[in-house]
Design a protein around this motif. Structure first.
Motif, PDB file in Angstrom:
ATOM      1  N   SER A 165       0.795  -1.079   0.046  1.00 39.64           N
ATOM      2  CA  SER A 165      -0.179   0.056  -0.055  1.00 39.64           C
ATOM      3  C   SER A 165       0.845   1.202  -0.102  1.00 39.64           C
ATOM      4  CB  SER A 165      -0.886   0.051   1.300  1.00 39.64           C
ATOM      5  OG  SER A 165      -0.015  -0.105   2.510  1.00 39.64           O
ATOM      6  N   GLN A 166       1.786   1.301   0.730  1.00 38.41           N
ATOM      7  CA  GLN A 166       2.869   2.374   0.786  1.00 38.41           C
ATOM      8  C   GLN A 166       3.368   2.871  -0.473  1.00 38.41           C
ATOM      9  OE1 GLN A 166       5.264   1.636   4.226  1.00 38.41           O
ATOM     10  NE2 GLN A 166       3.852   2.519   5.761  1.00 38.41           N
ATOM     11  N   LEU A 167       3.812   1.843  -1.166  1.00 40.46           N
ATOM     12  CA  LEU A 167       4.563   1.899  -2.312  1.00 40.46           C
ATOM     13  C   LEU A 167       3.481   2.239  -3.498  1.00 40.46           C
ATOM     14  CD1 LEU A 167       6.754  -1.435  -2.550  1.00 40.46           C
ATOM     15  CD2 LEU A 167       7.323   0.929  -2.008  1.00 40.46           C
ATOM     16  N   ILE A 168       2.129   1.762  -3.449  1.00 40.40           N
ATOM     17  CA  ILE A 168       1.177   2.183  -4.225  1.00 40.40           C
ATOM     18  C   ILE A 168       1.025   3.627  -4.284  1.00 40.40           C
ATOM     19  CG2 ILE A 168      -0.925   1.717  -5.161  1.00 40.40           C
ATOM     20  CD1 ILE A 168      -0.763  -1.142  -4.132  1.00 40.40           C
ATOM     21  N   LYS A 170       2.744   6.028  -2.939  1.00 36.88           N
ATOM     22  CA  LYS A 170       3.785   6.862  -3.625  1.00 36.88           C
ATOM     23  C   LYS A 170       4.024   6.952  -5.058  1.00 36.88           C
ATOM     24  CE  LYS A 170       6.722   5.907   0.521  1.00 36.88           C
ATOM     25  NZ  LYS A 170       8.101   5.563   1.061  1.00 36.88           N
ATOM     26  N   ALA A 171       3.721   5.649  -5.590  1.00 38.26           N
ATOM     27  CA  ALA A 171       3.829   5.495  -7.106  1.00 38.26           C
ATOM     28  C   ALA A 171       2.664   6.119  -7.932  1.00 38.26           C
ATOM     29  CB  ALA A 171       3.683   4.223  -7.566  1.00 38.26           C
ATOM     30  N   LEU A 172       1.445   6.076  -7.498  1.00 29.94           N
ATOM     31  CA  LEU A 172       0.125   6.535  -8.085  1.00 29.94           C
ATOM     32  C   LEU A 172      -0.309   7.862  -7.505  1.00 29.94           C
ATOM     33  CD1 LEU A 172      -2.138   3.297  -8.273  1.00 29.94           C
ATOM     34  CD2 LEU A 172      -0.496   4.205 -10.178  1.00 29.94           C
ATOM     35  N   GLY A 176      -4.131   9.109  -8.724  1.00 34.53           N
ATOM     36  CA  GLY A 176      -3.954   8.005  -9.582  1.00 34.53           C
ATOM     37  C   GLY A 176      -5.050   7.022  -9.035  1.00 34.53           C
ATOM     38  N   ILE A 177      -4.900   6.887  -7.567  1.00 34.25           N
ATOM     39  CA  ILE A 177      -5.794   5.787  -6.895  1.00 34.25           C
ATOM     40  C   ILE A 177      -7.377   6.208  -7.200  1.00 34.25           C
ATOM     41  CG2 ILE A 177      -6.599   4.998  -4.668  1.00 34.25           C
ATOM     42  CD1 ILE A 177      -3.664   5.350  -3.733  1.00 34.25           C
TER      43      ILE A 177
END
Length: 208
Positions: A165-168, A170-172, A176-177
């Motif tokens: 979740s933390q990577l998601i 940061k990435a999106l 994005g989410i």
């Protein structure tokens, strides 16, 4: 394989673990990596258990209260469509009943894997009613095994998403989410309308 993909796609869309990611990050912001992984695993297991129990015992509950499968499809279709509209409008958390006060209370709980993460965030009324409806349509042992495998796969993917979740985030990023959630919301609305129409058609056939 066709049944597996249909069940997996429908369940994953209704469960919508991506919509749960911001809430999960908020509730576990003070947790260690090991605690986050453990909470992710427990939440995913709880979701699978809730859905499995709904699939195998849901019909008995309906019979006890005298609820027909068509009535369940209509009610489930409305709930699923409502969740889809909430995703489109960016009100997923509010729709699942997690307001600021409940979120604050969740922070104070030692274990959040069952409530609010597993229920009602992921294994909510929409996914539960979906599983109960599927049991009526696919009642053979072979079909039940396929449905449970699809459910297990969806829950395993939920675990991977929550754990990352933390990577998601940061990435999106939040935008994005939200964009992905809105796309999923449209699919969920279509799924809800399909079940609503199926239930109404069943009522019409019964009358005729």
């Amino acid at each position: 394989m066709e049944l597996f993909l249909f069940i997996f796609g429908a369940l994953f869309s209704v469960i919508n673990p991506l919509g749960t990611v911001p809430i999960f990050v908020s509730l576990t912001q003070d947790s260690t990596r090991k605690e986050i992984n453990h909470t992710s695993l427990l939440a995913s297991i709880n979701v699978f258990v809730i859905l499995a129990v709904s699939f195998f015992l849901g019909q008995y509950v309906l019979s006890f209260f005298g609820i027909s499968i068509n009535a369940l499809k209509v009610a489930g279709g409305l709930v699923i469509a409502s969740s889809g509209f909430a995703l489109l409008k960016g009100e997923f958390t509010k729709n699942r009943g997690l307001n600021k006060e409940r979120k604050k209370a969740a922070h104070e709980r030692e274990h959040i894997s069952l409530t609010p993460l597993a229920m009602p965030m992921m294994a909510g009324p929409g996914s539960i009613s979906l599983l109960i409806s599927l049991q009526e349509e696919y009642s053979t042992t072979h079909q039940a095994i396929i449905i449970m495998l699809a459910t297990l796969t969806a829950c395993a993917l939920c675990y991977v998403i929550l754990r990352s979740s933390q990577l998601i985030v940061k990435a999106l990023g939040p935008n994005g989410i939200n964009s992905i959630s809105r796309i999923i919301g449209f699919i969920v609305i279509a799924l809800g309308v399909e079940y609503l129409w199926s239930g109404l058609s069943g009522f019409v056939k019964t009358i005729i």
